[in-house]
Design a protein around this motif. Structure first.
Motif, PDB file in Angstrom:
ATOM      1  N   THR A  10      24.583  33.662 136.782  1.00 28.27           N
ATOM      2  CA  THR A  10      25.411  34.193 135.698  1.00 28.27           C
ATOM      3  C   THR A  10      26.224  33.050 135.077  1.00 28.27           C
ATOM      4  OG1 THR A  10      25.598  36.347 136.775  1.00 28.27           O
ATOM      5  CG2 THR A  10      27.275  35.809 135.153  1.00 28.27           C
ATOM      6  N   THR A  11      26.453  33.121 133.779  1.00 25.84           N
ATOM      7  CA  THR A  11      27.249  32.091 133.110  1.00 25.84           C
ATOM      8  C   THR A  11      28.702  32.158 133.572  1.00 25.84           C
ATOM      9  OG1 THR A  11      25.826  32.162 131.161  1.00 25.84           O
ATOM     10  CG2 THR A  11      28.016  31.188 130.889  1.00 25.84           C
ATOM     11  N   LEU A  12      29.230  31.047 134.034  1.00 29.79           N
ATOM     12  CA  LEU A  12      30.609  30.989 134.497  1.00 29.79           C
ATOM     13  C   LEU A  12      31.569  31.049 133.314  1.00 29.79           C
ATOM     14  CD1 LEU A  12      30.269  28.163 137.182  1.00 29.79           C
ATOM     15  CD2 LEU A  12      30.339  30.625 137.588  1.00 29.79           C
ATOM     16  N   LYS A  13      32.648  31.805 133.463  1.00 33.86           N
ATOM     17  CA  LYS A  13      33.653  31.941 132.417  1.00 33.86           C
ATOM     18  C   LYS A  13      34.829  30.999 132.693  1.00 33.86           C
ATOM     19  CE  LYS A  13      32.814  36.638 130.788  1.00 33.86           C
ATOM     20  NZ  LYS A  13      33.455  37.938 130.444  1.00 33.86           N
ATOM     21  N   GLU A  14      35.413  30.481 131.618  1.00 35.97           N
ATOM     22  CA  GLU A  14      36.596  29.623 131.737  1.00 35.97           C
ATOM     23  C   GLU A  14      37.746  30.224 130.943  1.00 35.97           C
ATOM     24  OE1 GLU A  14      38.096  25.031 130.907  1.00 35.97           O
ATOM     25  OE2 GLU A  14      35.959  25.483 131.180  1.00 35.97           O
ATOM     26  N   LYS A  43      38.077   3.569 148.636  1.00 37.56           N
ATOM     27  CA  LYS A  43      36.836   4.323 148.489  1.00 37.56           C
ATOM     28  C   LYS A  43      37.131   5.690 147.879  1.00 37.56           C
ATOM     29  CE  LYS A  43      34.747   2.174 152.571  1.00 37.56           C
ATOM     30  NZ  LYS A  43      34.196   2.441 153.921  1.00 37.56           N
ATOM     31  N   PRO A  44      36.313   6.140 146.925  1.00 43.23           N
ATOM     32  CA  PRO A  44      36.532   7.451 146.321  1.00 43.23           C
ATOM     33  C   PRO A  44      36.072   8.576 147.219  1.00 43.23           C
ATOM     34  CG  PRO A  44      34.544   6.491 145.438  1.00 43.23           C
ATOM     35  CD  PRO A  44      35.172   5.438 146.345  1.00 43.23           C
ATOM     36  N   GLY A  45      36.550   9.792 146.909  1.00 47.27           N
ATOM     37  CA  GLY A  45      36.067  10.959 147.620  1.00 47.27           C
ATOM     38  C   GLY A  45      34.777  11.473 147.008  1.00 47.27           C
ATOM     39  N   TYR A  46      34.102  12.367 147.714  1.00 51.10           N
ATOM     40  CA  TYR A  46      32.806  12.852 147.255  1.00 51.10           C
ATOM     41  C   TYR A  46      32.711  14.367 147.200  1.00 51.10           C
ATOM     42  CZ  TYR A  46      31.633   8.014 148.080  1.00 51.10           C
ATOM     43  OH  TYR A  46      31.636   6.654 148.039  1.00 51.10           O
ATOM     44  N   PHE A  47      33.836  15.068 147.368  1.00 48.85           N
ATOM     45  CA  PHE A  47      33.805  16.527 147.394  1.00 48.85           C
ATOM     46  C   PHE A  47      33.393  17.102 146.044  1.00 48.85           C
ATOM     47  CE2 PHE A  47      35.888  20.760 147.337  1.00 48.85           C
ATOM     48  CZ  PHE A  47      35.260  21.301 148.434  1.00 48.85           C
ATOM     49  N   ALA A  48      33.591  16.361 144.965  1.00 46.80           N
ATOM     50  CA  ALA A  48      33.257  16.857 143.631  1.00 46.80           C
ATOM     51  C   ALA A  48      31.783  17.222 143.509  1.00 46.80           C
ATOM     52  CB  ALA A  48      33.619  15.821 142.571  1.00 46.80           C
ATOM     53  N   GLN A  49      30.947  16.621 144.331  1.00 48.27           N
ATOM     54  CA  GLN A  49      29.526  16.914 144.276  1.00 48.27           C
ATOM     55  C   GLN A  49      29.225  18.343 144.713  1.00 48.27           C
ATOM     56  OE1 GLN A  49      27.605  13.967 146.669  1.00 48.27           O
ATOM     57  NE2 GLN A  49      28.428  12.249 145.511  1.00 48.27           N
ATOM     58  N   GLN A  50      30.159  18.996 145.422  1.00 45.62           N
ATOM     59  CA  GLN A  50      29.902  20.314 145.969  1.00 45.62           C
ATOM     60  C   GLN A  50      30.692  21.425 145.290  1.00 45.62           C
ATOM     61  OE1 GLN A  50      30.111  20.491 150.197  1.00 45.62           O
ATOM     62  NE2 GLN A  50      28.844  18.698 150.517  1.00 45.62           N
ATOM     63  N   LEU A  51      31.324  21.163 144.175  1.00 42.86           N
ATOM     64  CA  LEU A  51      32.132  22.177 143.512  1.00 42.86           C
ATOM     65  C   LEU A  51      31.252  23.300 142.960  1.00 42.86           C
ATOM     66  CD1 LEU A  51      34.661  19.918 141.601  1.00 42.86           C
ATOM     67  CD2 LEU A  51      35.017  21.118 143.754  1.00 42.86           C
ATOM     68  N   TYR A  52      31.665  24.538 143.231  1.00 42.68           N
ATOM     69  CA  TYR A  52      30.925  25.705 142.751  1.00 42.68           C
ATOM     70  C   TYR A  52      31.331  26.107 141.335  1.00 42.68           C
ATOM     71  CZ  TYR A  52      28.956  26.616 147.391  1.00 42.68           C
ATOM     72  OH  TYR A  52      28.260  26.521 148.561  1.00 42.68           O
ATOM     73  N   VAL A  53      32.650  26.060 141.049  1.00 40.21           N
ATOM     74  CA  VAL A  53      33.111  26.550 139.756  1.00 40.21           C
ATOM     75  C   VAL A  53      33.991  25.572 138.988  1.00 40.21           C
ATOM     76  CG1 VAL A  53      32.892  29.015 140.250  1.00 40.21           C
ATOM     77  CG2 VAL A  53      34.988  27.819 140.939  1.00 40.21           C
ATOM     78  N   TYR A  54      34.871  24.853 139.651  1.00 38.37           N
ATOM     79  CA  TYR A  54      35.831  24.006 138.950  1.00 38.37           C
ATOM     80  C   TYR A  54      35.095  23.005 138.055  1.00 38.37           C
ATOM     81  CZ  TYR A  54      39.545  20.750 137.883  1.00 38.37           C
ATOM     82  OH  TYR A  54      40.431  19.941 137.208  1.00 38.37           O
ATOM     83  N   GLY A  55      35.497  22.966 136.765  1.00 34.17           N
ATOM     84  CA  GLY A  55      34.896  22.033 135.827  1.00 34.17           C
ATOM     85  C   GLY A  55      33.506  22.418 135.357  1.00 34.17           C
ATOM     86  N   ARG A  56      33.068  23.644 135.676  1.00 35.53           N
ATOM     87  CA  ARG A  56      31.700  24.058 135.353  1.00 35.53           C
ATOM     88  C   ARG A  56      31.651  25.251 134.397  1.00 35.53           C
ATOM     89  NH1 ARG A  56      28.496  25.982 138.990  1.00 35.53           N
ATOM     90  NH2 ARG A  56      26.684  25.153 137.875  1.00 35.53           N
ATOM     91  N   GLY A  57      32.719  25.470 133.648  1.00 33.78           N
ATOM     92  CA  GLY A  57      32.738  26.584 132.705  1.00 33.78           C
ATOM     93  C   GLY A  57      31.569  26.524 131.742  1.00 33.78           C
ATOM     94  N   GLY A  58      30.873  27.675 131.533  1.00 38.03           N
ATOM     95  CA  GLY A  58      29.715  27.723 130.651  1.00 38.03           C
ATOM     96  C   GLY A  58      28.403  27.399 131.327  1.00 38.03           C
TER      97      GLY A  58
END
Length: 269
Positions: free
Chosen positions: A249-253, A226-241
């Protein structure tokens, strides 16, 4: 890659099926992993699994004749399968168990490992590691004391396994966001009060990820498939722009140590 929560999730998934079971056969289809699979691993055959524990991103399987140490590398996973399930291209190792199940190691990139440690010995891969982030050794003053005089960025500092284990890229990004600390801030210039907050957020983020079964990435699945589901709650990781969930505010990467770092220029100082 599987990080501490994913490894802990795997450990919890496979432990009930391995502990107390005898390993009846080991099939090594591909011995050339990150480090070659040693022949000594075959000593496990005929012996019972006494315990399974985790140290950093390593899973330790202890028996009377020695300890096998799994590392999942960049893309590895351990699953329990039926003996009749055909081995796929990247299924490199099978442990056959007395309960009729098979522990199967799958690793497309082969950056993982199966190591061996004789009784009474300590693996060189574990001897230099810092404290576990969810243990009592990781207290409010630990990061502050370790950081004094260091000019390296705080993000790379908390990702150093000699400082604290298991704070990989995903969880470093998230912890620093919740602590309100910019990832490029020199580690030695952060106050004790802010490190106390960072200690709390590291515990919070890793604990939440473990409870939700790890973060779903390209290659990771837990020991139960079974996969994990924590990715649904990420605040910044993988969300640049994208917009910050707190202030819009626009997230910077940026890149740090060849890894993606995402932060909010308003929420993080």
């Amino acid at each position: 890659m599987p990080e501490l929560p994913e490894v802990e999730t795997t450990l919890r998934g496979i432990s009930p099926y391995l502990k107390g079971q005898t390993i009846t056969r080991i099939d090594v289809r591909q011995p050339r992993l990150r480090w070659p699979v040693e022949d000594e691993v075959q000593q496990l055959v005929g012996h019972t699994v006494d315990s399974l524990t985790r140290r950093s991103k390593y899973i330790l399987v202890k028996t009377a004749v020695g300890t096998a140490i799994w590392h999942l590398g960049m893309s590895g996973s351990l699953r329990l399968v039926d003996p009749s399930a055909p081995a796929m291209k990247h299924d490199h190792i099978d442990w056959h168990l007395s309960n009729g199940r098979v522990l199967r190691y799958h690793d497309p990139r082969r950056f993982g490992a199966l190591l061996w440690v004789a009784p009474g010995e300590t693996s060189e891969h574990l001897s230099h590691l810092g404290p576990e982030p969810l243990s009592d050794d990781f207290d409010d003053s630990h990061l502050f004391q370790k950081s004094r005089g260091k000019s390296q960025a705080v993000k790379t500092f908390i990702m150093d396994g000699r400082v604290v284990v298991g704070v990989g890229n995903i969880y470093a990004n998230e912890s620093l966001f919740l602590a309100g600390i910019r990832p490029q801030t020199p580690a030695g210039k952060i106050s004790k009060a802010r490190y106390q907050r960072l200690t709390q957020t590291i515990r919070q983020v890793l604990g939440a990820a473990i409870e939700q079964g790890g973060t779903t990435l390209r290659d990771f699945v837990g020991g139960d498939g079974k996969p994990g589901y924590f990715a649904q709650q990420l605040y910044v990781y993988g969300r640049g722009g994208e917009e910050c969930k707190n202030c819009a505010t626009t997230l910077k990467e940026i890149r740090q140590g060849q890894r993606a770092t995402v932060y909010c220029p308003k929420c993080q100082r």
